[in-house]
Structure formats: structure tokens, C-alpha cells
Design an enzyme around this catalytic site. Structure first.
Site, PDB file in Angstrom:
ATOM      1  N   TYR B  29       0.836  -1.198   0.000  1.00 14.44           N
ATOM      2  CA  TYR B  29       0.000   0.000   0.000  1.00 14.44           C
ATOM      3  C   TYR B  29       0.867   1.241   0.000  1.00 14.44           C
ATOM      4  O   TYR B  29       1.791   1.362   0.804  1.00 14.44           O
ATOM      5  CB  TYR B  29      -0.940  -0.021   1.205  1.00 14.44           C
ATOM      6  CG  TYR B  29      -1.909  -1.177   1.071  1.00 14.44           C
ATOM      7  CD1 TYR B  29      -3.111  -1.006   0.414  1.00 14.44           C
ATOM      8  CD2 TYR B  29      -1.552  -2.458   1.484  1.00 14.44           C
ATOM      9  CE1 TYR B  29      -3.966  -2.070   0.204  1.00 14.44           C
ATOM     10  CE2 TYR B  29      -2.396  -3.536   1.277  1.00 14.44           C
ATOM     11  CZ  TYR B  29      -3.603  -3.333   0.643  1.00 14.44           C
ATOM     12  OH  TYR B  29      -4.430  -4.390   0.416  1.00 14.44           O
ATOM     13  N   ILE B  30       0.555   2.137  -0.923  1.00 14.63           N
ATOM     14  CA  ILE B  30       1.317   3.381  -1.024  1.00 14.63           C
ATOM     15  C   ILE B  30       0.857   4.335   0.051  1.00 14.63           C
ATOM     16  O   ILE B  30       1.594   5.178   0.512  1.00 14.63           O
ATOM     17  CB  ILE B  30       1.168   3.962  -2.441  1.00 14.63           C
ATOM     18  CG1 ILE B  30       1.989   3.084  -3.384  1.00 14.63           C
ATOM     19  CG2 ILE B  30       1.623   5.419  -2.516  1.00 14.63           C
ATOM     20  CD1 ILE B  30       1.926   3.486  -4.808  1.00 14.63           C
TER      21      ILE B  30
END
Lengths: 160, 160
Positions: B29-30
Site C-alpha cells: 500500500y502506497i
């Protein structure tokens, strides 16, 4: 994967205005809380773009950009991005071998005009047109993602 | 634009194992700081995907998924995503008209097995196979994005 090497400057005067034509950009950020990576949604005319940018080191930043349907961009701008959105007119101006992008902001950032030039290498020589002012490369305050929460009109006089 | 309507359950027993074959998923997840939207990078075999998900309302969530080059996904997983990454084996199991996705997690989430089923409508009738346990739809603790920071092995006994 892409690497963006970019220098950024303030603009002085109007000498640049006659040198290129402008296109309206509308963009927003899905995340601004995490200040290292940004996830940008942009609409230029009928084309949407989704752009991931990593940490800035000097003038260099990893960047990944993907075209997306206009409808997706519109939904994300309206529903997923922090508001207010960034709206600006971008002028592309060729000077010698380089293309300068001059962004004239609207809305809460009206009055702010920034010129960017993309380079092949960090140490590349750049001839500065006479309408280029102070360099602001690496100054987070001028990142478009930060102009959502701290728009130009809120800056204190000493920062101008 | 896509809308994801999904119900999520814990899995009991091993009755599901012989019903489908597994594929390894690697994802990260960014952004996990902003708990409303998630930006996911996923690699399934040689194909990368970038997925934006909006706020969950009931069992419904706006979702936009785009295929991206494997090299982009690898770079983003390594350099832009929060670590540890999520690694799991996903089994696709057809039961009647529905496809169940059973995720068996590895690493810090080993021991956790979740089954998801995607629906056309929120109120759609679902026949639950006998290996389906407690429903956890809407429980943020089971969102993969939250399993990065709060992996299964750290959960207290009372949550299990």
C-alpha cells in the site's frame, strides 16, 4: 518506471505570456497525509491520468504515470481527492532545447505562477530565460500536493 | 469506474482446500495513513496492478483497477509501499453461481484465512459453504491495508 528530474522556479513579469498557449489542468491528490509519496489524479481536457510519485531527492523523483478514463478521473477528483482541487493553466514554452512548463494557478492559489523544466540529468546546464525568478526546487511548499492544504492565499507575507 | 460489493468471512476447517488451486499474490500500500482511501500495488505472476479504493459503506466500495508493467509494480512494492508487504495465496473456488476467493496469508499474517465473495447487489442472497465461519464484512481490522501495520500475529487473543 520513470524518473522525474525537474527544476522549479518562480516567474517574474509577463514576458513568457506570448511564448506559448495554455491548457487547463484540473488535479487532486488521493493522499496528502503521507508527505513522502503522492497519488495524483489529473484531468487534461478529455484525458485522465493517475500518477504516483515517490520521495524527492535533490531534483529527482520516481514517477509513474498511467492514462485512465475521463470518467474515472472525474469520480476520483470529486469523491476521493482532498478539496479544494488544484486548477491551473499550463503553458508549454520551448526555449532552445528545453521545454518550460509555466503553471498559472487559479482559485485559492491565484497569484502563484511557477515554471518547471524537466532535465535529463541533475547537473545539466540550464539557460534561464529572463522571466525566470527565484529557484524553488525541493521547496515542499511549492509542491502542488501541498497547495491543497496550504494554498498561496494563506501564505504569510514573509514567504512571498 | 467500478463498485466493489463484497462480503468477507473467516474460514473454518480445510474443506475448501481441494476445491480450487492457488496463486501467489504480493501486494503493498502506497498510503495507509489515510484510512479512507487506499492505493494498492499488486503483483500476480508477471502482471502488476494499481488499485484505488474509496470509502467503504456497508459492503460497498468504489474501486478502480489498472494493469501496470511488472517492473513498475516491483519498484513500487520495494520502494514506495509500506513494509512488510502482504503475501498470500489466493484460491478461487466456484460454488453455485458465485466465485469465492480464499486468501491464505503468509509471513506476519500466517494463520489468517479469509474468504471473500463479490456480489452484484448488497442484499443478494448468498449460500454459505460449510467451511465459511464468522462474517467480518466491514471490519477494518481484516482490511489487507491494515494487516501491514497490525498483522495477525500481533492481534490479542480476544480478537481471534
Amino acid at each position: 518506471m520513470g524518473i522525474e528530474i525537474e527544476r522549479k522556479f518562480l516567474v517574474k513579469g509577463d514576458g513568457w505570456r506570448s511564448l506559448g498557449s495554455g491548457t487547463i489542468y484540473r488535479q487532486g491528490y488521493i493522499t496528502t497525509e503521507n508527505k513522502i509519496n503522492t497519488v495524483r489524479v489529473r484531468l487534461i481536457g478529455e484525458q485522465g491520468y493517475l500518477t504516483i510519485k515517490g520521495k524527492t531527492t535533490g531534483a529527482t523523483r520516481a514517477e509513474f504515470e498511467y492514462p485512465i478514463p475521463k470518467e474515472d478521473a472525474l469520480f476520483m477528483l470529486e469523491n476521493l481527492c482532498d478539496h479544494p482541487l488544484i486548477e491551473k493553466t499550463r503553458y508549454k514554452i520551448k526555449q532552445g532545447e528545453l521545454i518550460w512548463e509555466v503553471d498559472e494557478f487559479m482559485g485559492d492559489n491565484q497569484g502563484l505562477i511557477i515554471a518547471e523544466v524537466e532535465l535529463e540529468q541533475e547537473n545539466q546546464a540550464v539557460e534561464l530565460p529572463n522571466w525566470i525568478g527565484q529557484e524553488v526546487t525541493g521547496n515542499l511548499q511549492y509542491h502542488n500536493s501541498n497547495l491543497v492544504k496550504y494554498p498561496f492565499k494563506k501564505w504569510k507575507d514573509e514567504h512571498r
